[in-house]
Scaffold this motif. Structure first.
Motif, PDB file in Angstrom:
ATOM      1  N   PHE A   1       0.836  -1.199   0.000  1.00  0.00           N
ATOM      2  CA  PHE A   1       0.000   0.000   0.000  1.00  0.00           C
ATOM      3  C   PHE A   1       0.868   1.246   0.000  1.00  0.00           C
ATOM      4  O   PHE A   1       2.070   1.198   0.295  1.00  0.00           O
ATOM      5  N   VAL A   2       0.234   2.373  -0.329  1.00  0.00           N
ATOM      6  CA  VAL A   2       0.903   3.675  -0.359  1.00  0.00           C
ATOM      7  C   VAL A   2       0.124   4.627   0.540  1.00  0.00           C
ATOM      8  O   VAL A   2      -1.100   4.733   0.430  1.00  0.00           O
ATOM      9  N   TRP A   3       0.844   5.324   1.419  1.00  0.00           N
ATOM     10  CA  TRP A   3       0.243   6.279   2.367  1.00  0.00           C
ATOM     11  C   TRP A   3       0.798   7.673   2.083  1.00  0.00           C
ATOM     12  O   TRP A   3       1.971   7.827   1.733  1.00  0.00           O
ATOM     13  N   PHE A   4      -0.036   8.715   2.268  1.00  0.00           N
ATOM     14  CA  PHE A   4       0.357  10.080   1.916  1.00  0.00           C
ATOM     15  C   PHE A   4       0.344  11.014   3.128  1.00  0.00           C
ATOM     16  O   PHE A   4      -0.612  11.023   3.911  1.00  0.00           O
ATOM     17  N   GLY A   5       1.413  11.829   3.257  1.00  0.00           N
ATOM     18  CA  GLY A   5       1.427  12.903   4.243  1.00  0.00           C
ATOM     19  C   GLY A   5       0.510  14.038   3.808  1.00  0.00           C
ATOM     20  O   GLY A   5       0.150  14.157   2.627  1.00  0.00           O
ATOM     21  N   ASN A   6       0.141  14.915   4.759  1.00  0.00           N
ATOM     22  CA  ASN A   6      -0.840  15.973   4.479  1.00  0.00           C
ATOM     23  C   ASN A   6      -0.384  16.977   3.421  1.00  0.00           C
ATOM     24  O   ASN A   6      -1.212  17.615   2.764  1.00  0.00           O
ATOM     25  N   LYS A   7       0.925  17.140   3.254  1.00  0.00           N
ATOM     26  CA  LYS A   7       1.434  18.156   2.345  1.00  0.00           C
ATOM     27  C   LYS A   7       1.815  17.622   0.963  1.00  0.00           C
ATOM     28  O   LYS A   7       2.445  18.339   0.180  1.00  0.00           O
ATOM     29  N   VAL A   8       1.435  16.395   0.691  1.00  0.00           N
ATOM     30  CA  VAL A   8       1.696  15.830  -0.643  1.00  0.00           C
ATOM     31  C   VAL A   8       0.791  16.526  -1.663  1.00  0.00           C
ATOM     32  O   VAL A   8      -0.421  16.632  -1.446  1.00  0.00           O
ATOM     33  N   PRO A   9       1.345  17.018  -2.774  1.00  0.00           N
ATOM     34  CA  PRO A   9       0.521  17.677  -3.800  1.00  0.00           C
ATOM     35  C   PRO A   9      -0.592  16.775  -4.311  1.00  0.00           C
ATOM     36  O   PRO A   9      -0.447  15.546  -4.369  1.00  0.00           O
ATOM     37  N   SER A  10      -1.703  17.396  -4.700  1.00  0.00           N
ATOM     38  CA  SER A  10      -2.906  16.650  -5.098  1.00  0.00           C
ATOM     39  C   SER A  10      -2.670  15.745  -6.304  1.00  0.00           C
ATOM     40  O   SER A  10      -3.307  14.695  -6.431  1.00  0.00           O
ATOM     41  N   GLU A  11      -1.747  16.138  -7.207  1.00  0.00           N
ATOM     42  CA  GLU A  11      -1.529  15.317  -8.404  1.00  0.00           C
ATOM     43  C   GLU A  11      -0.916  13.955  -8.072  1.00  0.00           C
ATOM     44  O   GLU A  11      -0.983  13.018  -8.868  1.00  0.00           O
ATOM     45  N   TYR A  12      -0.327  13.844  -6.896  1.00  0.00           N
ATOM     46  CA  TYR A  12       0.247  12.555  -6.484  1.00  0.00           C
ATOM     47  C   TYR A  12      -0.706  11.752  -5.594  1.00  0.00           C
ATOM     48  O   TYR A  12      -0.555  10.559  -5.434  1.00  0.00           O
TER      49      TYR A  12
END
Length: 497
Positions: free
Chosen positions: A433-444
């Motif tokens: 799985f892939v998890w995202f931090g709050n500041k990751v740009p929306s395109e990613y």
């Protein structure tokens, strides 16, 4: 009376040092594998006693006595290594530590010398006791007879017998193992061979033909789990709550529902995941491991880190060695989080690999003493402990421009009450799985579930994407070739269930 006590104490200290380097043998002494532990202690005790008799015979001749002194000195160094690991690092010894010793320099050794005062004192005490014991046996016990000659050869014959047994009769670990009175010899021998491979791969520094298409994510983090079955994770529908925190984060993740590993053991699967080498090439083009994600990160300006709680192994260490920052840390997997905090402090693009112990057999040994298993067996509890580590990592990265890719190197097949490394579809099913931090740009930030069969070699082009690079139109994950334990590439569909 004292003259007889010292030889007995010498044998006891040797066996204690042996157990300090292999703490799992001591732990198993009180578990289901107690007979294996007793056998190991007995075998090494017999070899050490034979070693003492052998050197006592050498001491009977002034021309061979210096050989005995050298052999005893080397054995004392073996014990020094065990004592140092216990008193300084509170752990056993491993190949990663052997590589660190081989790669250290005088300045580094001098800067750490104060830490070796106590082990050094114990080294001299043991050396004196060992020489005393050999000389005592020479004067009072050992004679030039067939009986003592046969005893003296046991420590030389048994390693060869263990090798034949391991190779032709039964082999639990899947690799070569030779038990020896110098029980750290195999670690250093493996470390030297790894260094040869590393040097070969390092000589072949590739130039990647890549194109930057957008700014990358600041912190691209890959966590490589160990022996974790997705079938035992509540994230994937398991009835027991083994991944409570990861379950809560599922809405902030892309979950690959049907991920499979490219091989059934770590030494094959991890190099296949981290480099462009194809399963068809693995036996013959090992040098192609240089085309790996670490070298790629270095070339495009990402500062690379390799932080591991696992011992080193051939291809994995070769790739790890190319990181600009690398560290093997001792302790349970939670010790990796403080290292991650240090790594992300600088404002630069970073690629960080965290290689954890996870559920590596024996899973009971992967749990801190104060860990509450809450009624779960050791394997399920080790998965829940990994989830606890993931919680700390996610909390550390929550308010950052970070992406975390997690996958296990391989799964396991359950047969009766055994967890097996075998070639089967069951043992390839892994979490991914892939998890995202709050500041990751929306395109990613693409979340949800991927339902199609996905080989974890897809991680390579996925990391390229998060680094802002143009990804290849076609990659080896599409073929879904599997590298079996005989190092033969086969179609995944041909694997037994």
């Amino acid at each position: 009376m004292l003259k007889k006590i010292i030889p007995i104490l010498t044998i006891i200290i040797y066996l204690i040092a042996f157990l300090l380097s292999f703490p799992y043998i001591y732990d198993n002494f009180f578990g289901a594998d107690k007979l294996d532990s007793i056998r190991n202690i007995f075998e090494y005790g017999i070899m050490f006693c034979s070693f003492l008799v052998f050197n006592a015979l050498l001491f009977k001749n002034k021309y061979t006595a210096p050989i005995a002194v050298v052999l005893c000195f080397l054995l004392s160094i073996n014990v020094l290594i065990s004592m140092s690991c216990f008193f300084i690092y509170h752990s056993g010894f491993n190949v990663g530590m052997a590589i660190s010793i081989l790669e250290s320099n005088i300045h580094e050794a001098m800067s750490m010398s104060y830490m070796f005062i106590l082990p050094g004192v114990l080294f001299f005490i043991f050396s004196a006791m060992l020489l005393y014991t050999v000389i005592y046996l020479k004067k009072n016990v050992v004679t030039f007879t067939f009986k003592f000659g046969a005893i003296a050869l046991i420590w030389l014959i048994l390693p060869f017998a263990f090798f034949l047994k391991h190779r032709y009769v039964s082999n639990k670990g899947g690799g070569k193992m030779i038990k020896s009175v110098y029980y750290h010899y195999s670690d250093f021998n493996t470390a030297l061979k790894i260094q040869e491979d590393i040097n070969m791969i390092k000589k072949n520094v590739p130039v990647f033909n890549i194109k930057k298409v957008q700014p990358g994510i600041e912190n691209v983090i890959l966590i490589i789990g160990e022996s974790e079955r997705k079938q035992n994770m509540s994230l994937y529908g398991y009835s027991k709550k083994t991944t409570p925190y990861t379950d809560q984060e599922a809405g902030n993740m892309m979950v690959y529902d049907h991920a499979v590993s490219p091989a059934g053991i770590t030494n094959l699967s991890v190099p296949l995941i981290l480099s462009t080498i194809h399963p068809d090439e693995f036996r013959y083009r090992y040098d192609k491991l240089s085309y790996n994600i670490i070298n790629l990160a270095n070339q495009i300006g990402y500062n690379s880190f390799w932080i591991s709680t696992q011992a080193s192994a051939k291809g994995i260490t070769a790739i790890a060695s190319m990181s600009r920052n690398k560290k093997w840390v001792n302790g349970y997997d939670e010790v990796i989080t403080p290292e991650l905090r240090k790594a992300i402090q600088t404002k630069e693009n970073k690629f960080i690999v965290l290689h954890i112990m996870g559920s590596h057999p024996n899973p009971c040994n992967r749990l801190p003493e104060n860990w509450n298993s809450e009624g779960l067996d050791c394997y399920d509890s080790s998965i829940k402990y990994t989830d606890h580590v993931m919680k700390d990592i996610f909390n550390t990265l929550k308010n950052t421009n970070s992406v975390v890719i997690y996958a296990s190197d391989h799964g396991l097949k359950i047969q009766e009450d055994k967890l097996l490394h075998v070639d089967s579809k069951e043992s390839t099913q892994v979490p991914f799985f892939v998890w995202f931090g709050n500041k990751v740009p929306s395109e990613y930030r693409i979340t949800g579930h991927e339902s199609k069969l996905t080989q974890t070699t897809y991680i390579y082009p996925l990391i390229m994407k998060y680094m802002g690079l143009e990804t290849p139109q076609h990659y080896k994950n599409e073929e879904n070739k599997y590298l079996n334990l005989n190092m033969r590439s086969i179609e995944y569909d041909k694997l037994p269930e």
